[in-house]
Design an enzyme around this catalytic site. Structure first.
Site, PDB file in Angstrom:
ATOM      1  N   ASP A  93      -1.858   6.974   5.966  1.00  0.00           N
ATOM      2  CA  ASP A  93      -2.922   6.186   5.629  1.00  0.00           C
ATOM      3  C   ASP A  93      -3.322   5.073   6.724  1.00  0.00           C
ATOM      4  O   ASP A  93      -2.473   4.279   7.125  1.00  0.00           O
ATOM      5  CB  ASP A  93      -2.480   5.139   4.280  1.00  0.00           C
ATOM      6  CG  ASP A  93      -3.350   3.988   4.007  1.00  0.00           C
ATOM      7  OD1 ASP A  93      -4.401   3.651   4.364  1.00  0.00           O
ATOM      8  OD2 ASP A  93      -2.974   3.338   3.004  1.00  0.00           O
ATOM      9  N   TRP A 131       0.954  -1.170  -0.028  1.00  0.00           N
ATOM     10  CA  TRP A 131       0.132   0.223   0.165  1.00  0.00           C
ATOM     11  C   TRP A 131       0.952   1.236  -0.097  1.00  0.00           C
ATOM     12  O   TRP A 131       0.546   2.235  -0.795  1.00  0.00           O
ATOM     13  CB  TRP A 131      -0.979  -0.124   1.214  1.00  0.00           C
ATOM     14  CG  TRP A 131      -1.928  -1.164   1.205  1.00  0.00           C
ATOM     15  CD1 TRP A 131      -2.210  -1.902   2.077  1.00  0.00           C
ATOM     16  CD2 TRP A 131      -2.753  -1.527   0.132  1.00  0.00           C
ATOM     17  NE1 TRP A 131      -3.109  -3.060   1.576  1.00  0.00           N
ATOM     18  CE2 TRP A 131      -3.542  -2.738   0.329  1.00  0.00           C
ATOM     19  CE3 TRP A 131      -3.065  -0.792  -1.148  1.00  0.00           C
ATOM     20  CZ2 TRP A 131      -4.484  -3.136  -0.138  1.00  0.00           C
ATOM     21  CZ3 TRP A 131      -4.470  -1.622  -1.943  1.00  0.00           C
ATOM     22  CH2 TRP A 131      -4.896  -2.726  -1.401  1.00  0.00           C
ATOM     23  N   LYS A 151     -12.334  -1.431   6.426  1.00  0.00           N
ATOM     24  CA  LYS A 151     -11.488  -2.322   7.468  1.00  0.00           C
ATOM     25  C   LYS A 151     -12.156  -2.150   8.812  1.00  0.00           C
ATOM     26  O   LYS A 151     -12.460  -3.290   9.610  1.00  0.00           O
ATOM     27  CB  LYS A 151     -10.072  -1.979   7.207  1.00  0.00           C
ATOM     28  CG  LYS A 151      -9.390  -1.711   6.103  1.00  0.00           C
ATOM     29  CD  LYS A 151      -9.141  -3.361   5.382  1.00  0.00           C
ATOM     30  CE  LYS A 151      -8.702  -3.323   3.895  1.00  0.00           C
ATOM     31  NZ  LYS A 151      -7.777  -2.312   3.497  1.00  0.00           N
TER      32      LYS A 151
END
Ligand SMILES: *Cc1c(COP(=O)(O)O)cnc(C)c1O
Length: 355
Positions: free
Chosen positions: A166, A99, A190
């Site tokens: 993030d 990511w 999530k």
């Protein structure tokens, strides 16, 4: 049989959040229509998004001067919106996984990118330490929880520059010192809601500094000015996020979520370390409380598939590890219960006893 949901994302939500969302989808606020078929600008929906914003600010103790917005496009769209809105000349990125790398790739379209450190050579099994950030960068970008590898930075580090994070897979699982960040973003699927909404916390006076033209939809200021209503926002995922935030508040806030996360992780890592069949994949000090990764020890390699089948047969859902790590991953987001983790531990113990 009772199912225990360890999916990485979309992932487990509190049962009452699902039930309340389902009720509102059938009939919203007793008005004879579904939440799915009302205007986002209706007088009944505005209080929902207002409450979601207010609860996010309250739970994370977000200082004055920050905005909270709800966007589409997932965390992946933020990978380009961040440099679009914040990168003037040069940005620093800490490379802690796929990511982080994807975020870096987009930033390179807008300016110079400095990789301050990377654990790529060790398949991202630790968080690099002892690096320095050039002081002339516009921001340092970090990924607080590396969902795939199971490493986490659970404290807000001290660096001489502004940070952007993030926090897709650990936002609202601990108190955050928001003042250290110019922007925090999280794909909601999530730890907050169903897929379809991204929460962004942005420092207002850090915006509007880049010299470039920004397309309207990609400019954070557009969404801040219109209270996330510039265009049609993802109404149902925002409703669900609001319900989850209510649930977090009712259950003691992010301090309580943090405590529960530590309790869950302690139980599961203790079993991983004790059980002769398994081992953790991550340097101990960097172990994630949210994404708990483990593999079968080499001498029992042939038991990998049988364990997955055994555990699945006992109601464990979503424990197969990501293909880039292998083995197993138990995602333990806010909604995960001690009971769920204990159920997984007893499955691991039973399987060990059988072999
Ligand atoms: C899942 C995930 C993403 C990607 O999220 P999308 O909403 O699918 O774009 C980004 N960063 C992290 C840390 C993630 O866990």
């Amino acid at each position: 049989m009772k199912k225990y949901n360890f999916n990485a994302g979309p992932s487990m939500l509190p049962r009452e959040v699902i039930e309340n969302t389902a009720k509102q989808i059938l009939e919203f606020n007793g008005g004879g229509l579904s939440l799915a078929e009302i205007s986002h600008r209706s007088k009944d929906f505005q209080p929902i998004i207002d409450e979601a914003e207010a609860l996010a600010k309250e739970l994370l103790d977000i200082p004055e001067g920050y905005s909270v917005i709800f966007l589409g496009g997932g965390a992946s769209l933020e990978f380009c919106m961040i440099p679009y809105n914040f990168l003037i000349n040069k940005a620093a990125y800490l490379n802690t996984g796929i990511w982080a790398k994807k975020a870096m790739k987009e930033a390179k379209l807008f300016g110079e990118v400095v990789e301050v450190a990377s654990s790529a050579d060790a398949n991202y099994s630790f968080i690099p330490k002892g690096w320095t950030v050039p002081t002339d960068v516009d921001y340092l970008h970090i990924t607080s929880n590396n969902t795939i590898y199971g490493t986490e930075m659970r404290t807000d580090i001290d660096v001489p520059v502004r940070m952007i994070a993030d926090m897709s897979s650990d936002l609202f699982s601990r108190p955050v010192d928001v003042a250290k960040y110019d922007c925090i973003y999280a794909g909601a699927q999530k730890n907050l809601s169903m897929a379809g909404v991204t929460i962004v916390i942005a420092k207002n006076d850090a915006l509007g500094r880049v010299p470039r033209q920004i397309p309207t939809m990609l400019d954070y200021r557009t969404h801040i000015e219109k209270g996330s209503m510039f265009n049609t926002p993802p109404v149902i995922p925002i409703y669900t996020a609001m319900e989850t935030l209510r649930w977090i508040k009712a259950n003691g806030g992010v301090q309580a979520m943090d405590k529960l996360a530590k309790e869950r992780a302690e139980i599961l890592y203790a079993e991983i370390d004790r059980n002769k069949l398994f081992r953790g994949t991550v340097k101990e000090e960097d172990r994630s409380l949210m994404s708990i990764c483990f593999v079968i020890n080499d001498e029992y390699a042939e038991l990998e598939k049988p364990f997955l089948e055994f555990a699945t047969g006992r109601g464990m859902v979503g424990i197969k590890g990501h293909r880039s790590v292998g083995g197993f991953r138990a995602s333990c987001y806010n909604a995960q219960t001690i009971e769920g983790v204990e159920a997984l531990v007893s499955v691991m113990q039973e399987f060990e006893a059988n072999h």
